[in-house]
Design a protein around this motif. Structure first.
Motif, PDB file in Angstrom:
ATOM      1  N   ASP A  24       0.752  -1.222  -0.050  1.00 29.80           N
ATOM      2  CA  ASP A  24       0.225  -0.054  -0.160  1.00 29.80           C
ATOM      3  C   ASP A  24       0.893   1.205  -0.006  1.00 29.80           C
ATOM      4  O   ASP A  24       1.898   1.326   0.695  1.00 29.80           O
ATOM      5  N   ILE A  25       0.380   2.214  -0.657  1.00 35.18           N
ATOM      6  CA  ILE A  25       1.042   3.305  -0.773  1.00 35.18           C
ATOM      7  C   ILE A  25       0.326   4.471  -0.247  1.00 35.18           C
ATOM      8  O   ILE A  25      -0.830   4.705  -0.399  1.00 35.18           O
ATOM      9  N   TYR A  26       0.855   5.299   0.999  1.00 37.46           N
ATOM     10  CA  TYR A  26       0.048   6.191   1.583  1.00 37.46           C
ATOM     11  C   TYR A  26       0.285   7.749   1.315  1.00 37.46           C
ATOM     12  O   TYR A  26       1.760   8.036   0.870  1.00 37.46           O
ATOM     13  N   LEU A  27      -0.343   8.610   1.106  1.00 38.61           N
ATOM     14  CA  LEU A  27      -0.323   9.993   0.980  1.00 38.61           C
ATOM     15  C   LEU A  27      -0.269  10.581   2.173  1.00 38.61           C
ATOM     16  O   LEU A  27      -1.298  10.721   2.889  1.00 38.61           O
ATOM     17  N   TYR A  28       0.598  11.839   2.287  1.00 42.71           N
ATOM     18  CA  TYR A  28       0.669  12.368   3.525  1.00 42.71           C
ATOM     19  C   TYR A  28       0.887  13.941   2.932  1.00 42.71           C
ATOM     20  O   TYR A  28       1.751  14.291   1.845  1.00 42.71           O
ATOM     21  N   THR A  29       0.255  14.921   3.750  1.00 44.16           N
ATOM     22  CA  THR A  29       0.695  16.588   3.567  1.00 44.16           C
ATOM     23  C   THR A  29       0.705  17.116   4.774  1.00 44.16           C
ATOM     24  O   THR A  29      -0.191  16.816   5.714  1.00 44.16           O
ATOM     25  N   THR A  30       1.484  17.905   4.947  1.00 43.70           N
ATOM     26  CA  THR A  30       1.312  18.572   6.372  1.00 43.70           C
ATOM     27  C   THR A  30       0.737  20.276   6.011  1.00 43.70           C
ATOM     28  O   THR A  30       0.517  20.913   6.831  1.00 43.70           O
TER      29      THR A  30
ATOM     30  N   TYR B 107       4.507  10.632  -0.625  1.00 42.61           N
ATOM     31  CA  TYR B 107       4.262   9.347  -0.738  1.00 42.61           C
ATOM     32  C   TYR B 107       5.097   8.611  -0.113  1.00 42.61           C
ATOM     33  O   TYR B 107       6.049   8.798   0.075  1.00 42.61           O
ATOM     34  N   SER B 108       4.571   7.328   0.629  1.00 37.62           N
ATOM     35  CA  SER B 108       5.403   6.347   1.611  1.00 37.62           C
ATOM     36  C   SER B 108       4.646   5.175   1.544  1.00 37.62           C
ATOM     37  O   SER B 108       3.408   4.990   1.640  1.00 37.62           O
ATOM     38  N   THR B 109       5.444   4.100   1.874  1.00 34.56           N
ATOM     39  CA  THR B 109       4.936   2.791   2.067  1.00 34.56           C
ATOM     40  C   THR B 109       5.031   2.479   3.673  1.00 34.56           C
ATOM     41  O   THR B 109       4.481   1.438   4.132  1.00 34.56           O
ATOM     42  N   GLU B 110       5.297   3.636   4.410  1.00 32.52           N
ATOM     43  CA  GLU B 110       5.443   3.578   5.776  1.00 32.52           C
ATOM     44  C   GLU B 110       4.612   4.507   6.251  1.00 32.52           C
ATOM     45  O   GLU B 110       4.164   5.491   5.801  1.00 32.52           O
ATOM     46  N   ASP B 111       4.957   4.837   7.788  1.00 29.57           N
ATOM     47  CA  ASP B 111       4.203   5.729   8.572  1.00 29.57           C
ATOM     48  C   ASP B 111       5.125   7.057   7.979  1.00 29.57           C
ATOM     49  O   ASP B 111       5.834   7.450   7.477  1.00 29.57           O
TER      50      ASP B 111
END
Length: 168
Positions: free
Chosen positions: A4-10, A17-21
């Motif tokens: 799974d690839i997760y999308l993050y933004t602050t 994008y990351s596969t981790e936290d």
């Protein structure tokens, strides 16, 4: 097997994008409550919900030298280069003064690099270590990584660098 690839933004602008936290969550786990509070304040300030007496983040341009000529960068654009780029370098004394003032006001974050390739600075680790020794808990860089060797990576990690982002 697919990860799974997760999308993050602050800031709801830059996407990571990351596969981790998300990286800030990992850094909170490593650095603790002081880092968590800094990131909460950073997010609030970014959203104009918090005004501070001193910046939470310093971006210090040690020099404007790069080994590439990327078209989106002022160093790579001939017109912008002529108008905005200089070959002058910041003195150690000026850098030291800025870091000590940041320490005085409890500034938690610094990037000793701006529009340049930081790995062209032979004593970059000295600058990072000084900031780390004076209370900065989030020290980051952007690099094109063309000059990054295993030895240099180890030196950077030992200097107190918190994170490095690679420009591709």
């Amino acid at each position: 097997m697919s990860e799974d690839i997760y999308l993050y933004t602050t800031d709801n602008k830059v996407q990571m994008y990351s596969t981790e936290d998300e990286v800030n969550s990992k850094l909170v786990a490593i650095l603790g409550d002081k880092f968590k509070k800094y990131r909460e304040n950073f997010t609030a300030a970014s959203n104009f919900q918090l005004e501070t007496d001193f910046p939470l983040y310093l971006n210090i341009e040690l020099h404007q030298i790069c080994n590439l000529k990327c078209p989106m960068c002022s160093i790579g654009d001939p017109n912008a280069n002529e108008k905005y780029v200089t070959d002058q370098k910041m003195s150690w004394e000026t850098y030291e003064k800025i870091i000590l003032e940041g320490e005085k006001y409890g500034c938690p974050s610094v990037c000793p690099q701006g529009t340049n390739e930081p790995l062209l600075s032979p004593d970059l680790e000295k600058y990072i270590k000084f900031a780390s020794e004076h209370g900065f808990i989030d020290i980051m860089l952007n690099s094109n990584a063309t000059l990054l060797t295993e030895d240099r990576a180890r030196k950077l990690l030992r200097s107190g660098l918190t994170r490095i982002r690679f420009s591709l």
